[in-house]
Scaffold this active site. Structure first.
Site, PDB file in Angstrom:
ATOM      1  N   GLU A   1       0.522  -1.150  -0.052  1.00  0.00           N
ATOM      2  CA  GLU A   1      -0.126   0.180   0.001  1.00  0.00           C
ATOM      3  C   GLU A   1       0.908   1.369   0.164  1.00  0.00           C
TER       4      GLU A   1
ATOM      5  N   TYR B   1       3.327   2.183   2.024  1.00  0.00           N
ATOM      6  CA  TYR B   1       3.812   2.284   3.483  1.00  0.00           C
ATOM      7  C   TYR B   1       5.471   2.125   3.256  1.00  0.00           C
TER       8      TYR B   1
ATOM      9  N   ARG C   1       2.392  -8.713   4.530  1.00  0.00           N
ATOM     10  CA  ARG C   1       1.603  -8.300   3.540  1.00  0.00           C
ATOM     11  C   ARG C   1       2.567  -7.707   2.239  1.00  0.00           C
TER      12      ARG C   1
ATOM     13  N   HIS D   1      -1.496   4.031  -1.948  1.00  0.00           N
ATOM     14  CA  HIS D   1      -2.732   4.781  -1.502  1.00  0.00           C
ATOM     15  C   HIS D   1      -2.547   6.106  -2.684  1.00  0.00           C
TER      16      HIS D   1
ATOM     17  N   GLN E   1     -18.630   4.726   2.400  1.00  0.00           N
ATOM     18  CA  GLN E   1     -19.097   6.073   3.073  1.00  0.00           C
ATOM     19  C   GLN E   1     -18.985   6.242   4.572  1.00  0.00           C
TER      20      GLN E   1
HETATM   21  P1  FAD Z   1     -36.857   6.531   0.190  1.00  0.00           P
HETATM   22  O1  FAD Z   1     -35.691   5.623  -0.188  1.00  0.00           O
HETATM   23  O2  FAD Z   1     -37.149   7.515  -0.459  1.00  0.00           O
HETATM   24  O3  FAD Z   1     -37.774   5.474   0.753  1.00  0.00           O
HETATM   25  C1  FAD Z   1     -39.008   6.123   1.013  1.00  0.00           C
HETATM   26  C2  FAD Z   1     -40.154   4.988   0.834  1.00  0.00           C
HETATM   27  O4  FAD Z   1     -41.442   5.401   1.298  1.00  0.00           O
HETATM   28  C3  FAD Z   1     -40.345   4.922  -0.650  1.00  0.00           C
HETATM   29  O5  FAD Z   1     -40.400   3.403  -0.991  1.00  0.00           O
HETATM   30  C4  FAD Z   1     -41.826   5.269  -1.021  1.00  0.00           C
HETATM   31  O6  FAD Z   1     -42.438   4.555  -1.985  1.00  0.00           O
HETATM   32  C5  FAD Z   1     -42.423   4.972   0.481  1.00  0.00           C
HETATM   33  N1  FAD Z   1     -43.654   5.716   0.780  1.00  0.00           N
HETATM   34  C6  FAD Z   1     -43.722   7.290   0.863  1.00  0.00           C
HETATM   35  N2  FAD Z   1     -45.025   7.538   1.366  1.00  0.00           N
HETATM   36  C7  FAD Z   1     -45.547   6.567   1.571  1.00  0.00           C
HETATM   37  C8  FAD Z   1     -46.929   6.058   2.114  1.00  0.00           C
HETATM   38  N3  FAD Z   1     -47.856   7.174   2.374  1.00  0.00           N
HETATM   39  N4  FAD Z   1     -47.412   4.813   2.161  1.00  0.00           N
HETATM   40  C9  FAD Z   1     -46.461   3.751   2.125  1.00  0.00           C
HETATM   41  N5  FAD Z   1     -45.273   4.075   1.481  1.00  0.00           N
HETATM   42  C10 FAD Z   1     -44.726   5.418   1.108  1.00  0.00           C
HETATM   43  N6  FAD Z   1     -27.200   7.421  -0.890  1.00  0.00           N
HETATM   44  C11 FAD Z   1     -26.029   6.870  -0.579  1.00  0.00           C
HETATM   45  O7  FAD Z   1     -25.884   6.798   0.740  1.00  0.00           O
HETATM   46  N7  FAD Z   1     -25.185   6.237  -1.160  1.00  0.00           N
HETATM   47  C12 FAD Z   1     -25.316   6.156  -2.696  1.00  0.00           C
HETATM   48  O8  FAD Z   1     -24.473   5.732  -3.367  1.00  0.00           O
HETATM   49  C13 FAD Z   1     -26.594   6.493  -3.139  1.00  0.00           C
HETATM   50  N8  FAD Z   1     -26.769   6.636  -4.378  1.00  0.00           N
HETATM   51  C14 FAD Z   1     -28.108   7.071  -5.175  1.00  0.00           C
HETATM   52  C15 FAD Z   1     -28.189   6.733  -6.240  1.00  0.00           C
HETATM   53  C16 FAD Z   1     -29.544   7.312  -6.788  1.00  0.00           C
HETATM   54  C17 FAD Z   1     -29.769   7.246  -8.021  1.00  0.00           C
HETATM   55  C18 FAD Z   1     -30.412   7.519  -5.835  1.00  0.00           C
HETATM   56  C19 FAD Z   1     -31.693   7.903  -6.524  1.00  0.00           C
HETATM   57  C20 FAD Z   1     -30.313   7.698  -4.626  1.00  0.00           C
HETATM   58  C21 FAD Z   1     -28.718   7.351  -4.218  1.00  0.00           C
HETATM   59  N9  FAD Z   1     -28.770   7.433  -2.786  1.00  0.00           N
HETATM   60  C22 FAD Z   1     -27.555   7.042  -2.240  1.00  0.00           C
HETATM   61  C23 FAD Z   1     -29.581   7.976  -1.774  1.00  0.00           C
HETATM   62  C24 FAD Z   1     -30.657   6.944  -0.980  1.00  0.00           C
HETATM   63  O9  FAD Z   1     -30.927   6.081  -1.780  1.00  0.00           O
HETATM   64  C25 FAD Z   1     -31.452   7.642  -0.243  1.00  0.00           C
HETATM   65  O10 FAD Z   1     -30.816   8.632   0.663  1.00  0.00           O
HETATM   66  C26 FAD Z   1     -32.287   6.727   0.722  1.00  0.00           C
HETATM   67  O11 FAD Z   1     -32.838   5.809  -0.188  1.00  0.00           O
HETATM   68  C27 FAD Z   1     -33.062   7.410   1.694  1.00  0.00           C
HETATM   69  O12 FAD Z   1     -34.089   6.478   2.296  1.00  0.00           O
HETATM   70  P2  FAD Z   1     -35.281   6.888   2.954  1.00  0.00           P
HETATM   71  O13 FAD Z   1     -35.731   5.409   3.262  1.00  0.00           O
HETATM   72  O14 FAD Z   1     -35.306   8.171   3.717  1.00  0.00           O
HETATM   73  O15 FAD Z   1     -36.283   7.128   1.596  1.00  0.00           O
HETATM   74  P1  NAP Z   2     -27.805  17.063  -3.756  1.00  0.00           P
HETATM   75  O1  NAP Z   2     -26.389  16.468  -3.267  1.00  0.00           O
HETATM   76  O2  NAP Z   2     -28.328  17.893  -2.697  1.00  0.00           O
HETATM   77  O3  NAP Z   2     -27.552  17.632  -5.028  1.00  0.00           O
HETATM   78  C1  NAP Z   2     -28.516  18.402  -5.545  1.00  0.00           C
HETATM   79  C2  NAP Z   2     -28.027  19.189  -6.704  1.00  0.00           C
HETATM   80  O4  NAP Z   2     -29.174  20.242  -7.240  1.00  0.00           O
HETATM   81  C3  NAP Z   2     -26.909  20.163  -6.362  1.00  0.00           C
HETATM   82  O5  NAP Z   2     -25.977  19.924  -7.350  1.00  0.00           O
HETATM   83  C4  NAP Z   2     -27.337  21.669  -6.487  1.00  0.00           C
HETATM   84  O6  NAP Z   2     -26.321  22.432  -7.030  1.00  0.00           O
HETATM   85  C5  NAP Z   2     -28.604  21.631  -7.458  1.00  0.00           C
HETATM   86  N1  NAP Z   2     -29.805  22.243  -6.830  1.00  0.00           N
HETATM   87  C6  NAP Z   2     -30.411  22.541  -5.794  1.00  0.00           C
HETATM   88  N2  NAP Z   2     -31.346  23.185  -5.909  1.00  0.00           N
HETATM   89  C7  NAP Z   2     -31.475  23.588  -7.102  1.00  0.00           C
HETATM   90  C8  NAP Z   2     -32.756  24.615  -7.631  1.00  0.00           C
HETATM   91  N3  NAP Z   2     -33.605  25.057  -7.133  1.00  0.00           N
HETATM   92  N4  NAP Z   2     -32.253  24.566  -9.075  1.00  0.00           N
HETATM   93  C9  NAP Z   2     -31.311  24.212  -9.815  1.00  0.00           C
HETATM   94  N5  NAP Z   2     -30.268  23.346  -9.123  1.00  0.00           N
HETATM   95  C10 NAP Z   2     -30.512  23.077  -8.025  1.00  0.00           C
HETATM   96  O7  NAP Z   2     -28.601  15.806  -3.912  1.00  0.00           O
HETATM   97  P2  NAP Z   2     -28.980  14.851  -5.047  1.00  0.00           P
HETATM   98  O8  NAP Z   2     -28.041  14.822  -5.764  1.00  0.00           O
HETATM   99  O9  NAP Z   2     -30.357  14.571  -5.166  1.00  0.00           O
HETATM  100  O10 NAP Z   2     -28.664  13.462  -3.948  1.00  0.00           O
HETATM  101  C11 NAP Z   2     -29.494  13.207  -2.846  1.00  0.00           C
HETATM  102  C12 NAP Z   2     -28.713  12.574  -1.758  1.00  0.00           C
HETATM  103  O11 NAP Z   2     -28.194  11.177  -2.040  1.00  0.00           O
HETATM  104  C13 NAP Z   2     -27.315  13.303  -1.444  1.00  0.00           C
HETATM  105  O12 NAP Z   2     -27.391  14.008  -0.285  1.00  0.00           O
HETATM  106  C14 NAP Z   2     -26.245  12.003  -1.577  1.00  0.00           C
HETATM  107  O13 NAP Z   2     -25.626  12.215  -0.454  1.00  0.00           O
HETATM  108  C15 NAP Z   2     -26.880  10.758  -1.945  1.00  0.00           C
HETATM  109  N6  NAP Z   2     -26.449  10.448  -2.759  1.00  0.00           N
HETATM  110  C16 NAP Z   2     -25.008   9.818  -2.766  1.00  0.00           C
HETATM  111  C17 NAP Z   2     -24.185   9.255  -3.636  1.00  0.00           C
HETATM  112  C18 NAP Z   2     -23.093   8.833  -3.577  1.00  0.00           C
HETATM  113  O14 NAP Z   2     -22.216   8.363  -4.199  1.00  0.00           O
HETATM  114  N7  NAP Z   2     -22.570   8.829  -2.000  1.00  0.00           N
HETATM  115  C19 NAP Z   2     -24.862   9.087  -4.609  1.00  0.00           C
HETATM  116  C20 NAP Z   2     -26.113   9.353  -4.977  1.00  0.00           C
HETATM  117  C21 NAP Z   2     -26.906   9.948  -4.000  1.00  0.00           C
HETATM  118  P3  NAP Z   2     -26.481  23.929  -7.081  1.00  0.00           P
HETATM  119  O15 NAP Z   2     -27.474  24.512  -6.043  1.00  0.00           O
HETATM  120  O16 NAP Z   2     -25.113  24.341  -7.379  1.00  0.00           O
HETATM  121  O17 NAP Z   2     -26.990  23.951  -8.553  1.00  0.00           O
HETATM  122 FE1  SF4 Z   3     -17.896   0.297   4.403  1.00  0.00          FE
HETATM  123 FE2  SF4 Z   3     -20.163  -0.523   5.180  1.00  0.00          FE
HETATM  124 FE3  SF4 Z   3     -19.802   0.551   2.843  1.00  0.00          FE
HETATM  125 FE4  SF4 Z   3     -18.853  -1.755   3.128  1.00  0.00          FE
HETATM  126  S1  SF4 Z   3     -20.787  -1.363   3.166  1.00  0.00           S
HETATM  127  S2  SF4 Z   3     -17.903   0.007   2.199  1.00  0.00           S
HETATM  128  S3  SF4 Z   3     -18.235  -1.578   5.272  1.00  0.00           S
HETATM  129  S4  SF4 Z   3     -19.654   1.691   4.656  1.00  0.00           S
END
Ligand code: FAD
Ligand code: NAP
Ligand code: SF4
Length: 677
Positions: A167, A169, A217, A255, A342
């Protein structure tokens, strides 16, 4: 023994120490090593993994002296007091019938310390300090420090040590021409560059002729220019055997290498060919690692003969019961590490304690305790996204009577979108895990059921948990209703998208959607040869460091994509600390045009009109995709708080707060709430 994993679950002897399985829990620094009462917590962390049949635990890296610690004040082992702390770990593991080795790690020029040292005074590209060149006397002292540290580890009750030689080191720095430009007896030709590690191993072996494991390692693939050649690595390995080690662990990538080695887009077991190469030319056991995260993958590595043992680190943050679940035919119940980094590495590199996105109890075993309750409650969880699933499963594990409502046809919430992003296929595993747990725990999962306040009130739940997630934000841009505008949900659910696209919003979702759009619909998931070629890795190890002559600087894209944000900061600045650079590199290679400081003017038949640096432009795109963040979905919350003010109502995940939401927070809030009922 489970017939599905005969190799994995077979015992093996290292030196004269018998391990009950061939599964090693690899070295991970958790940050607890430096906390007050951290060793008590660490002891519980290791105890739980040892209880569940891990063959051998290797601790996080412990420095042999103060200047070798990864950051100033990080854990070292040189004193009686430190030995006492470590004894807590070895006692806990031995009480569970396990074995534990301590990793000795000297960071060399990687130490975040202005007084860092190295074979030559050459600064690393990832640290701010130029190291001091060790004098010949310092080198002798450092060797003595390694040996003394191993003696302290023996006194603390460890079954052995792992010498960290990969790595990038200190030991790796001595081995590679890149970092060792000395002309004395410690640098120059290979014989002199490998003298430092060989003297360390010989010294430890002389101190403990038997019954003390020495793992080394070895860096099989440096992935940096000026790294070792295959010939040099194999020559060094032969000398290590003679010097008295008991097994080789394989390390992949320094790294500072700009090649991903453990992130989620790296195909599973992507580097076991490197372990196989070593295994062919040595007689001692070889350990494979990197992106091995299921018992099936681990078993196939061993069954193919690529290695004698497997080492998994993050999978043991995700699930301490990995081995026993595999042994008891319950592999589908394993909470699989999705390689997101993460809550583990991103935390470590931000100075926070390591935990796990899918298992927020990791590292907090003494604080968050899931135990059967004496007071069973009726709990309604609304929404089966990560927050709701985690809450429902944990509440059911505590013995509560749980109903999980989900308005869609499947559980998972936004994870059903995330899993479709090329390189994020591991997210399927989290859904599989939750599905099996919900079934096993007999949670009443009501799919296709939108929860309404009247019905919830009527059912008379003790607790109602609002996990209804988020709704996409619709930015107030003129022409936002134009037919060429799509939401990210439409796109990820298969809406037709033209050949040129503007993506509004460059957060995590904007990046992921751009990645998705650059691939065509036929994308088949991770492919090892494609991965190796894209990132310039040469499996024949012809060149120094295992690099091909050139990585592919540009890759084909299914579409022309513009990724836009209003902020003037670098795009993707807030992505994961250890993975953001990978996403940025990927999109750059696929020709995505990234623009910051954008003012959105209007959308019409011509396309998206924007202003950047006081100049107006029209991006003549077929579609505009909105990834402009999200807002909490609180409709049900408002209606319940109005109609049933005395109900015990809780909000978690996106429903609690949309800003800075990710699955790490969503799952953590779900688990913490459930243990509080
Ligand atoms: P949600 O996932 O939005 O779930 C809410 C659920 O509630 C839904 O299934 C909805 O249908 C249900 N629901 C709402 N109202 C009702 C109701 N009245 N009755 C019954 N059911 C209902 N996060 C990361 O940490 N790492 C990532 O790499 C990452 N990648 C992402 C990539 C994409 C493309 C997207 C879209 C999201 C990603 N996220 C990632 C974000 C992550 O998925 C969200 O932060 C997470 O899903 C939020 O969880 P939640 O349970 O709060 O809400
Ligand atoms: P986000 O990270 O808050 O990004 C939202 C984007 O929209 C920003 O780039 C913002 O940039 C823009 N925006 C906000 N308000 C706006 C407006 N009124 N008009 C135009 N642009 C606007 O949210 P997200 O991409 O929806 O992701 C949601 C959550 O999922 C995030 O918090 C993230 O951590 C998680 N997630 C994580 C991963 C991962 O790889 N770890 C991957 C996907 C999702 P400007 O304001 O500069 O335009
Ligand atoms: Fe790290 Fe847990 Fe994500 Fe695996 S799932 S990479 S142990 S945070």
């Amino acid at each position: 023994m489970n017939a599905s994993y005969p190799h994995l679950l077979a015992p093996i002897t290292l030196g004269s120490v018998e391990l009950r399985t061939r599964v090693i829990m690899g070295s991970m620094h958790t940050g607890l090593e430096e906390q007050p009462q951290g060793f008590e917590r660490l002891a519980e962390f290791y105890r739980l993994r040892a209880k569940h049949d891990v063959g051998l635990i290797v601790t996080g890296g412990i420095a042999p002296n103060a200047e070798g610690a990864v950051i100033m004040g990080a854990a070292k082992l040189t004193t009686e007091k430190e030995i006492e702390h470590h004894r807590q770990l070895t006692d806990a593991v031995h009480q569970e019938g396990g074995k534990i080795c301590m990793q000795i790690l000297h960071a060399g020029r990687y130490a975040y310390n202005p007084k860092c040292v190295a074979p030559s005074a050459i600064q690393s590209p990832i640290t701010p300090f130029k190291p001091r060149e060790l004098s010949a006397e310092d080198v002798e002292q450092t060797i003595a420090d390694f040996i003394h540290c191993a003696q302290c580890a023996h006194q603390a009750g460890y079954d052995g040590v792992e010498i960290m030689g990969s790595e990038g080191y200190l030991i790796n720095q001595f081995l590679a021409q890149r970092t060792n430009q000395r002309q004395d007896e410690w640098g120059g030709d290979l014989e002199r560059r490998m003298r430092f590690p060989l003297r360390i191993v010989e010294g430890i072996r002389a101190a403990f002729p038997k019954d003390f494991i020495i793992l080394f390692r070895i860096s099989m693939l440096d992935l940096v220019e000026g790294g070792s050649t295959l010939e040099e690595i194999l020559e060094f390995a032969k000398h290590l055997e003679k010097a008295g080690i008991d097994a080789f662990n394989t390390g992949i990538g320094w790294h500072e290498a700009r090649i991903p080695t453990i992130a989620t887009l790296v195909p599973r077991a992507a580097f076991t060919w490197a372990s196989a190469t070593l295994k062919k030319s040595v007689s001692l056991p070889v350990i494979a690692c990197n992106r091995i995260n299921t018992p099936e993958v681990a078993e196939s590595v061993l069954a193919n003969g690529d290695a004698d043992l497997v080492s998994m680190a993050r999978p043991f943050l995700a699930d301490p019961e990995f081995v026993t679940k595999a042994a008891n035919d319950k592999a589908d119940f394993i909470n699989t590490c999705i390689a997101c980094n993460q809550a583990c590495l991103d935390h470590t590199f931000s100075g926070k304690l390591a935990s796990c996105l899918v298992n927020p109890i990791a590292g907090r075993e003494t604080e968050v305790i899931v135990k059967l309750t004496d007071h069973i409650k009726r709990v309604a969880v609304i929404g089966a996204g990560p927050a709701g699933m985690a809450c429902a499963v944990t509440a059911a594990q505590c013995g509560h009577d749980v109903v999980l409502f989900e308005r869609h046809t499947e559980i998972g919430g936004q994870f059903n979108l995330a899993k479709q992003i090329p390189g994020k296929e591991e997210f399927y595993e989290t859904l599989r895990y939750f599905q099996h747990q919900l079934n096993e725990l007999s949670v009443d999962v009501r799919l296709k059921t939108e929860a309404h306040s009247d019905a919830l009130i009527q059912e008379g739940f003790d607790h109602v948990v609002i996990a209804t997630g988020v709704l996409p934000r619709i930015p107030p841009i003129t022409g936002i209703d134009h037919p060429k505008v799509l939401g990210y949900i439409d796109v990820l659910k298969g809406a037709a998208v033209g050949k040129s696209v503007a993506v509004i919003g460059a957060g995590g979702i904007g990046f992921d959607v751009s990645e998705f759009l650059t691939h065509d619909a036929k994308h088949q998931g991770p492919d090892l040869n494609e991965f190796l070629a894209e990132w310039g890795i040469d499996p024949s190890l012809k060149n120094r460091g295992g690099l091909t002559d050139s990585a592919e600087d540009s890759l084909s894209s299914a579409r022309e994509v513009f990724l836009l944000q209003r902020k003037t900061t670098k795009l993707g600045q807030d992505l994961g600390k250890t993975t953001g650079w990978i996403h940025r590199t990927q999109l750059k290679r696929r020709g995505v045009n990234m623009l910051n400081g954008v003012n959105y003017l209007k959308i019409d038949d011509e396309g998206l009109h924007i202003e950047v640096n006081d100049q107006t432009h029209c991006l003549a795109v077929d579609n505009v995709v909105l990834c402009a963040g999200q807002e909490s979905n609180r409709t049900l919350w408002h209606s319940l708080s109005e109609n049933a003010p005395n109900l015990k109502l809780h909000r978690i995940g996106g429903a609690e707060m949309a800003g800075e939401l990710d699955a790490k927070r969503a799952i953590k809030e779900g688990v913490e709430l459930a243990v509080s009922f």
